[in-house]
Design an enzyme around this catalytic site. Sequence first.
Site, PDB file in Angstrom:
ATOM      1  N   SER A  90       0.794  -1.252  -0.033  1.00 59.11           N
ATOM      2  CA  SER A  90      -0.141  -0.056   0.100  1.00 59.11           C
ATOM      3  C   SER A  90       0.958   1.287  -0.023  1.00 59.11           C
ATOM      4  O   SER A  90       1.831   1.401   0.804  1.00 59.11           O
ATOM      5  CB  SER A  90      -0.856  -0.049   1.213  1.00 59.11           C
ATOM      6  OG  SER A  90      -1.124   1.526   1.545  1.00 59.11           O
TER       7      SER A  90
ATOM      8  N   HIS B 251      -1.544  -1.510  -3.996  1.00 57.43           N
ATOM      9  CA  HIS B 251      -2.576  -1.459  -3.297  1.00 57.43           C
ATOM     10  C   HIS B 251      -2.793   0.171  -3.004  1.00 57.43           C
ATOM     11  O   HIS B 251      -1.977   0.762  -2.553  1.00 57.43           O
ATOM     12  CB  HIS B 251      -2.680  -1.951  -1.954  1.00 57.43           C
ATOM     13  CG  HIS B 251      -3.989  -1.983  -1.123  1.00 57.43           C
ATOM     14  ND1 HIS B 251      -4.776  -2.900  -1.192  1.00 57.43           N
ATOM     15  CD2 HIS B 251      -4.051  -0.958  -0.219  1.00 57.43           C
ATOM     16  CE1 HIS B 251      -5.810  -2.483  -0.474  1.00 57.43           C
ATOM     17  NE2 HIS B 251      -5.475  -1.542   0.273  1.00 57.43           N
TER      18      HIS B 251
ATOM     19  N   ASP C 207      -5.162   3.180  -1.849  1.00 62.73           N
ATOM     20  CA  ASP C 207      -5.943   3.360  -0.671  1.00 62.73           C
ATOM     21  C   ASP C 207      -6.712   4.721  -0.764  1.00 62.73           C
ATOM     22  O   ASP C 207      -6.130   5.860  -0.713  1.00 62.73           O
ATOM     23  CB  ASP C 207      -5.510   3.438   0.777  1.00 62.73           C
ATOM     24  CG  ASP C 207      -4.977   2.181   1.325  1.00 62.73           C
ATOM     25  OD1 ASP C 207      -5.944   1.365   1.162  1.00 62.73           O
ATOM     26  OD2 ASP C 207      -3.811   1.916   1.867  1.00 62.73           O
TER      27      ASP C 207
ATOM     28  N   MET D  88      -9.484   7.290   0.199  1.00 61.70           N
ATOM     29  CA  MET D  88     -10.077   7.840   1.227  1.00 61.70           C
ATOM     30  C   MET D  88     -11.040   9.057   1.102  1.00 61.70           C
ATOM     31  O   MET D  88     -10.107  10.073   0.621  1.00 61.70           O
ATOM     32  CB  MET D  88      -9.323   7.782   2.750  1.00 61.70           C
ATOM     33  CG  MET D  88      -8.320   6.738   2.757  1.00 61.70           C
ATOM     34  SD  MET D  88      -7.668   6.786   4.538  1.00 61.70           S
ATOM     35  CE  MET D  88      -6.689   5.250   4.352  1.00 61.70           C
TER      36      MET D  88
ATOM     37  N   HIS E 222      -8.561   0.237  -3.261  1.00 64.17           N
ATOM     38  CA  HIS E 222      -9.161   0.151  -2.164  1.00 64.17           C
ATOM     39  C   HIS E 222     -10.232   1.496  -1.789  1.00 64.17           C
ATOM     40  O   HIS E 222      -9.568   2.290  -1.333  1.00 64.17           O
ATOM     41  CB  HIS E 222      -8.270  -0.111  -0.815  1.00 64.17           C
ATOM     42  CG  HIS E 222      -9.069  -0.406   0.414  1.00 64.17           C
ATOM     43  ND1 HIS E 222      -8.287  -0.516   1.568  1.00 64.17           N
ATOM     44  CD2 HIS E 222     -10.400  -0.602   0.668  1.00 64.17           C
ATOM     45  CE1 HIS E 222      -9.289  -0.710   2.549  1.00 64.17           C
ATOM     46  NE2 HIS E 222     -10.618  -0.655   1.960  1.00 64.17           N
TER      47      HIS E 222
ATOM     48  N   MET F 267     -12.275   3.443   0.253  1.00 60.56           N
ATOM     49  CA  MET F 267     -12.761   3.560   1.388  1.00 60.56           C
ATOM     50  C   MET F 267     -13.566   5.089   1.369  1.00 60.56           C
ATOM     51  O   MET F 267     -13.310   5.936   1.877  1.00 60.56           O
ATOM     52  CB  MET F 267     -11.886   3.792   2.521  1.00 60.56           C
ATOM     53  CG  MET F 267     -11.000   2.441   3.003  1.00 60.56           C
ATOM     54  SD  MET F 267      -9.627   2.506   3.840  1.00 60.56           S
ATOM     55  CE  MET F 267      -8.427   2.840   2.348  1.00 60.56           C
TER      56      MET F 267
ATOM     57  N   MET G  65     -10.640  -6.645   6.494  1.00 63.91           N
ATOM     58  CA  MET G  65      -9.596  -5.362   7.034  1.00 63.91           C
ATOM     59  C   MET G  65      -9.054  -5.762   8.457  1.00 63.91           C
ATOM     60  O   MET G  65     -10.009  -6.180   9.339  1.00 63.91           O
ATOM     61  CB  MET G  65     -10.332  -4.408   7.478  1.00 63.91           C
ATOM     62  CG  MET G  65     -10.882  -3.600   6.043  1.00 63.91           C
ATOM     63  SD  MET G  65      -9.654  -3.017   4.964  1.00 63.91           S
ATOM     64  CE  MET G  65      -8.577  -1.953   6.089  1.00 63.91           C
TER      65      MET G  65
ATOM     66  N   GLY H 207      -8.530   3.670   7.718  1.00 66.27           N
ATOM     67  CA  GLY H 207      -8.199   5.206   7.763  1.00 66.27           C
ATOM     68  C   GLY H 207      -6.744   5.434   8.082  1.00 66.27           C
ATOM     69  O   GLY H 207      -6.215   6.610   7.522  1.00 66.27           O
TER      70      GLY H 207
ATOM     71  N   GLY I 180      -0.130   1.766   9.603  1.00 69.98           N
ATOM     72  CA  GLY I 180       0.829   1.680  10.814  1.00 69.98           C
ATOM     73  C   GLY I 180      -0.005   1.167  12.186  1.00 69.98           C
ATOM     74  O   GLY I 180       0.536   1.275  13.244  1.00 69.98           O
TER      75      GLY I 180
ATOM     76  N   ASP J   6      -5.793  -6.868   4.747  1.00 69.40           N
ATOM     77  CA  ASP J   6      -5.387  -5.517   4.854  1.00 69.40           C
ATOM     78  C   ASP J   6      -5.128  -5.051   6.229  1.00 69.40           C
ATOM     79  O   ASP J   6      -6.189  -4.681   6.897  1.00 69.40           O
ATOM     80  CB  ASP J   6      -6.267  -4.624   3.934  1.00 69.40           C
ATOM     81  CG  ASP J   6      -5.659  -3.266   3.819  1.00 69.40           C
ATOM     82  OD1 ASP J   6      -4.745  -2.799   4.152  1.00 69.40           O
ATOM     83  OD2 ASP J   6      -6.394  -2.431   3.143  1.00 69.40           O
TER      84      ASP J   6
ATOM     85  N   GLY K 127       1.623  -1.667   4.043  1.00 72.47           N
ATOM     86  CA  GLY K 127       1.749  -0.587   3.880  1.00 72.47           C
ATOM     87  C   GLY K 127       3.076  -0.015   4.689  1.00 72.47           C
ATOM     88  O   GLY K 127       4.238  -0.260   4.022  1.00 72.47           O
ATOM     89  N   SER K 128       3.057   0.326   5.961  1.00 69.94           N
ATOM     90  CA  SER K 128       4.222   0.724   6.503  1.00 69.94           C
ATOM     91  C   SER K 128       5.278  -0.370   6.641  1.00 69.94           C
ATOM     92  O   SER K 128       6.584   0.267   6.923  1.00 69.94           O
ATOM     93  CB  SER K 128       3.728   1.127   7.899  1.00 69.94           C
ATOM     94  OG  SER K 128       2.989   0.414   8.811  1.00 69.94           O
TER      95      SER K 128
HETATM   96  C1  DX5 Z   1      -6.024   1.294   5.987  1.00 68.24           C
HETATM   97  C2  DX5 Z   1      -5.471   0.946   4.686  1.00 68.24           C
HETATM   98  C3  DX5 Z   1      -4.424  -0.015   4.670  1.00 68.24           C
HETATM   99  C4  DX5 Z   1      -3.100   0.540   5.088  1.00 68.24           C
HETATM  100  C5  DX5 Z   1      -2.242  -0.460   5.568  1.00 68.24           C
HETATM  101  O1  DX5 Z   1      -6.962   2.224   6.170  1.00 68.24           O
HETATM  102  O2  DX5 Z   1      -6.617   0.409   4.004  1.00 68.24           O
HETATM  103  O3  DX5 Z   1      -4.074  -0.252   3.174  1.00 68.24           O
HETATM  104  O4  DX5 Z   1      -2.385   1.298   4.264  1.00 68.24           O
HETATM  105  O5  DX5 Z   1      -1.257   0.155   6.367  1.00 68.24           O
HETATM  106  P1  DX5 Z   1      -0.367  -0.749   7.275  1.00 68.24           P
HETATM  107  O6  DX5 Z   1       0.177  -2.026   6.406  1.00 68.24           O
HETATM  108  O7  DX5 Z   1       0.587   0.059   7.423  1.00 68.24           O
HETATM  109  O8  DX5 Z   1      -1.307  -1.517   8.299  1.00 68.24           O
HETATM  110 ZN    ZN Z   2      -6.306  -0.575   2.078  1.00 72.65          ZN
END
Ligand code: DX5
Ligand code: ZN
Length: 240
Positions: free
Chosen positions: A25, A50, A52, A54, A83, A85, A154, A159, A162, A192, A214-215
Amino acid sequence: MRQGYNGRAMRESTHSRPLVKIAPSILTADFGRITEQVQEAAAAGVEYLHLDVMDGHFVPVITFGPALVAAVRKAVDITLDIHLMIERPEEQIAAFREAGGDIINIHYEATHHLHRCVGEIRRLGAKAGVSLNPATPASAVDEVLGDIDQVMVMAVNPGWGGQSFIEASLGKVEQLRSEIDRRGLSVEIEVDGGVNLSTGPRCALAGADVLVAGSFVYNDKASVAENVKALRSALAVVKP
Ligand code: DX5
Ligand code: ZN
């Protein structure tokens, strides 16, 4: 064979092709050099990217829209997993498909018309995914499981990147795995949130096909290539 999470049998991989896909992500990537950042992930051999999206309503944060997806589309040739959101995803599906989305994931909680939405995604030629918030049970997708390509569990409340992995997500992955297998479907299970060297292999053992990270992938501790390699090594076990 040895025992894995909740007693599932587990074996070492003998395949050169990874059986669990990795989907970085870009949420914690450096957006000032996003082209390089996504190219680093592609060069590291990840299967999906991926993205995200939002909207500041479905989740408190605003990230980006179709213009950024189109820029990423130009930069890399790999599968883009969008994704959404966002509330009322039905109004935005076409724009994200047009921008280059290959898989479009919408939230079960975000629309009154899930069946129509997933049909629309497929009609536009993309793969359709449904995401489930932590409080939403696996059974929420029962009636559309035959009409979708992916279900996303999820493992954090959406949101932010990390956050810590919610342990109960593993049970949801197992339930979906057994229902998908029982019905002989080829729906991918994606997890995710909170994926790292410890939680990633446990998700794979519970039955996940795709892991979003992601992180873990985009951070200032190591390069994207090093992080992807480390996750790949940790996943060098496969689900039966
Ligand atoms: C959260 C996102 C995830 C997020 C994952 O709302 O949908 O895709 O970026 O990040 P990590 O891997 O850092 O939890
Ligand atoms: Zn995501």
